[in-house]
Design an enzyme around this catalytic site. Structure first.
Site, mmCIF file in Angstrom:
data_model
loop_
_atom_site.group_PDB
_atom_site.id
_atom_site.type_symbol
_atom_site.label_atom_id
_atom_site.label_comp_id
_atom_site.label_asym_id
_atom_site.label_seq_id
_atom_site.Cartn_x
_atom_site.Cartn_y
_atom_site.Cartn_z
ATOM 1 N N LYS A 334 -1.669 26.957 -1.618
ATOM 2 C CA LYS A 334 -1.329 25.182 -1.836
ATOM 3 C C LYS A 334 -1.314 25.081 -3.418
ATOM 4 C CE LYS A 334 -1.454 23.516 2.305
ATOM 5 N NZ LYS A 334 -1.916 22.198 2.698
ATOM 6 N N CYS A 428 2.300 -18.921 1.177
ATOM 7 C CA CYS A 428 3.204 -18.003 0.446
ATOM 8 C C CYS A 428 2.823 -18.209 -1.103
ATOM 9 C CB CYS A 428 4.672 -18.003 0.797
ATOM 10 S SG CYS A 428 5.989 -17.543 -0.148
#
Ligand code: IVH
Length: 703
Positions: A334, A428
């Site tokens: 790996k 918001c």
């Protein structure tokens, strides 16, 4: 450690590994890196070998993780579908080589073992079976003994032929083979993955986290049309006949002499194999090949997480055998995960065109996989809470499987107590309107349809390249028009007056004319681009093209019914329902009405040329490129991005499938190989010329 604490630790590790198996294989949503997983497994294996009486048959160290899914029938594998032993250091490869030599009796004079080395694809294992040249079964790994039958989905994958060519039997060294199985790895190319996410973003859907998980999810999708649309690819790496007599007489003995012959046969059958396949005998050759592969990694159009080293000769493979979990003739090496640690300065909030509010980590810039990273997505609040991410944390960022860097985890041990979590906003951040969640969604949204961020986002989408492609209308101009109250939606763009535009700060007659010309051209954009421009949720470029082909104009499209839409290729009942309800909604109907009055829709809309998609109008479309050498006037990454924007694909190595090599200064072996295969070679000048012809000016934004 005494026996009692070892028993406790073993139990803890087993539970933990089982949980990670579940997250990786079943949910396709791992929470630790592969390296972290292997470390846990190693610890457990170590304890189990020190306390053999505490080892049990069903320990995760002795089993392959399971991805079994109750939605699919389960089918027994013809032979176990195993996993591979992982390694991370060259010393482990050396130990493997020594064990192989010892067990094969290959010491001193008796000859070196031959190894094959190929990329370890970071995808999902898939087995396919053919009978008399026809595909009849597709199976995932499942638990290694029983796989999930995903034949319907496998049939939609372009890389898997439904029927083989007439001479397919010639691929086998012996006559009379009727049935065989090929195994490989299904994956999404990076370009496909990016395109899908682009579409999903445009359609207001959650983006797919990374190509591997997207592949796992795709193979387990119940709607085969959706699977087809996603465009999976496959590389095969195993092939064996399945005829019952053959199985009996050979008793599992291999059919091909070695791995190279097997790979060649796969190619001859028309089953794609990875072009990177090397031979090595000595450790030093393995090392050189590993380096070469790692060097090619960044240029590949798919993700690999390492290399697979196999003892090539099949008789030796049989002698070496397998454990319950992995063959003893193979080893995965790996590559190091691309991770970095940095400081999370701030979390900012982004509001998209569908109102989705995304938290974004603002980081101290850090080098990661060759690029500077200073921002990373935090996805949503559920994710942030799960990982307990706070402002002021030291965090680990990864690029691993993901295109957009993400925060993997927090170094909690480095906390000072000053770190602060960021609660989900009740209002918001842009318009101050209420926020909320839609049923079944994790995303938090601004609920105000008139929120300037939402309105501006929609306008940007309308003007964007794959939609109306309005030259002279960039994000800054849109913001300015909105601020001055000149527009409130796409239709208003067509009413803008030349004199008003010319008088705007930073504008003038020339810019005004450029925009007005762009608006006129918008009316003759291909019909599919116009549909895409409407911003219907879940309707990306490809779906828009399907709709355009079946409904020649807007009047026919708004009359479409869910059942008709659901019958179209690539559209299922869910997307069908979204289209119908959007067009019938107050918002959708008003948008269409307003645009209709500006003359945007034509009774006879223009279709893009057949068999081409919206990005398919250039010389680059559908072609496969390889980049090599140093380009003087552009970065390789920019060259790659430009090719992809024009519908081409960039891969790392030359093969018969390569259409052209872009060769900069100091091109080496790739140039030689391309010449040998008579592949078109473009020098930098020619390449830039072609880019310019295709409309890529190698420069930026319109503003
Ligand atoms: S050979 C015993 N070759 O990696 C199985 N596997 O971690 C022999 N994989 O199950 C597998 N690329 O899904 C092989 N070039 C490659 C591979 C590969 C990816 C996957 C495969 C396997 C898993 C093991």
């Amino acid at each position: 450690m005494d026996r009692e604490s070892a028993a406790k630790e073993i139990a803890r590790l087993r539970a933990e590994i089982t949980r990670h198996n579940e997250l990786y294989y079943k949910k396709a949503a791992p929470v630790i890196s592969d390296g972290g997983y292997d470390a846990l497994e190693r610890e457990l294996r170590d304890l189990e070998s020190r306390y053999p009486d505490l080892a049990v048959a069903d320990s995760p160290t002795g089993e392959v993780g399971s991805d079994r899914d109750a939605n699919f029938p389960s089918v027994a594998h013809s032979r176990p579908m195993l996993s591979l032993q992982n390694s991370y250091e060259l010393s482990e490869v050396e130990a493997f080589d020594q064990r192989v030599r010892k067990e094969l009796g290959r010491t001193g004079e008796s000859g070196d073992p031959v190894y094959s080395l190929e990329p370890k694809m970071d995808g999902v294992a898939l087995a396919v079976r053919y009978l008399d040249g026809k595909l009849f079964v597709g199976l995932t790994r499942g638990d290694g003994r029983q796989g999930d039958d995903v034949t319907g989905n496998a049939r939609t994958i372009g890389d898997i032929p439904l029927e083989l060519g007439p001479d397919w039997q010639d691929a086998f060294p012996e006559a009379g083979v009727r049935m065989f199985e090929a195994r490989g790895e299904a994956f999404l190319t990076l370009s496909r993955f990016r395109a899908l996410n682009g579409e999903r973003e445009a359609a207001g859907l959650d983006v797919l986290a990374n190509p591997r998980n997207a592949t796992a999810g795709t193979l387990k999708t119940l709607d085969s049309n959706e699977v087809r649309r996603r465009g999976l690819s496959v590389f095969f790496y195993q092939l064996f006949p399945l005829d019952p007599e053959d199985l009996q007489t050979r008793e599992g003995l291999p059919f091909f002499e070695d791995h190279f012959a097997e790979m060649k046969a796969l190619g001859a059958l028309g089953l794609p194999v990875n072009p990177f396949l090397k031979k090595a005998s000595q450790l030093i050759e393995i090392e050189t090949n590993l380096e070469e592969l790692e060097g090619e990694r960044a240029g590949l159009d798919y993700q690999i997480d390492g290399a697979v080293i196999k003892v090539s000769d099949h008789a030796s493979q049989v002698r070496l055998g397998s454990t319950a979990k992995a063959p003893r003739w193979g080893l995965a090496f790996k590559f190091a995960a691309e991770e970095a640690v940095t400081y999370l300065r701030e979390i900012t909030l982004q509001v998209g065109r569908t109102g989705v509010i995304t938290p974004v980590a603002e980081l101290d810039p850090v080098e990661l996989a060759g690029t500077k990273v200073s921002r990373a997505t935090l996805h949503n609040w559920a994710e942030m809470e799960r990982k307990d991410i706070r402002v002021g944390d030291q965090v680990v960022v990864v690029k691993g499987g993901d295109i957009i860097p993400k925060v993997l985890r927090v170094l909690t041990e480095q906390r000072t107590g000053e770190e602060t979590p960021l609660p989900a906003p009740e209002v918001c951040p842009v318009c101050g309107g209420a926020t909320g969640q839609q049923e079944g969604e994790v995303a938090l949204r601004c609920l105000n349809p008139l929120c300037p961020a939402v309105v501006a986002g929609r306008l940007r989408h309308f003007a964007s390249r794959n939609a109306c492609d309005i030259e002279g209308l960039g994000g800054r101009s849109i913001d300015l028009f909105l601020e001055l109250g000149l527009i409130s939606g796409p239709a208003d763009l067509f009413e803008l007056q030349r004199s008003v535009l010319a008088a705007l700060p930073g504008w003038g007659e020339k810019s005004a004319d450029r925009l007005l010309a762009g608006m006129n051209r918008a009316k003759v954009r291909p019909w599919s681009a116009k549909i895409f421009a409407l911003g219907i949720p879940q309707v990306g470029v490809t779906t828009a093209l399907t709709l355009a082909r079946h409904y020649p104009n807007i009047e026919l499209l708004i009359q479409a019914e869910v059942e008709d839409l659901a019958d179209l290729p690539d559209i299922g009942p869910i997307v069908g329902e979204t289209v119908v309800s959007f067009l019938a909604s107050q918002k959708g109907a008003k948008l269409v009405d307003d645009l209709r009055q500006t003359g945007f829709f034509l009774t006879e809309e223009l279709l893009p040329p057949p068999e081409r998609d919206l990005t398919g109008e250039t010389w680059f479309a559908g072609k496969v490129f390889v980049l090599t050498g140093t380009l003087q006037n552009m970065k390789r990454a920019d060259a790659k991005a430009a090719i992809e924007r024009l519908g081409g694909k960039v891969t790392g190595s030359i093969s018969k499938r390569t259409d052209a090599l872009v060769a900069g200064e100091k091109s080496g072996s790739k140039l030689a190989k391309a010449e040998k295969l008579e592949i078109e070679i473009l020098d930098e000048e020619k390449f830039r010329e072609l880019l310019a012809e295709a409309g890529e000016t190698a420069t930026e934004d319109d503003d």
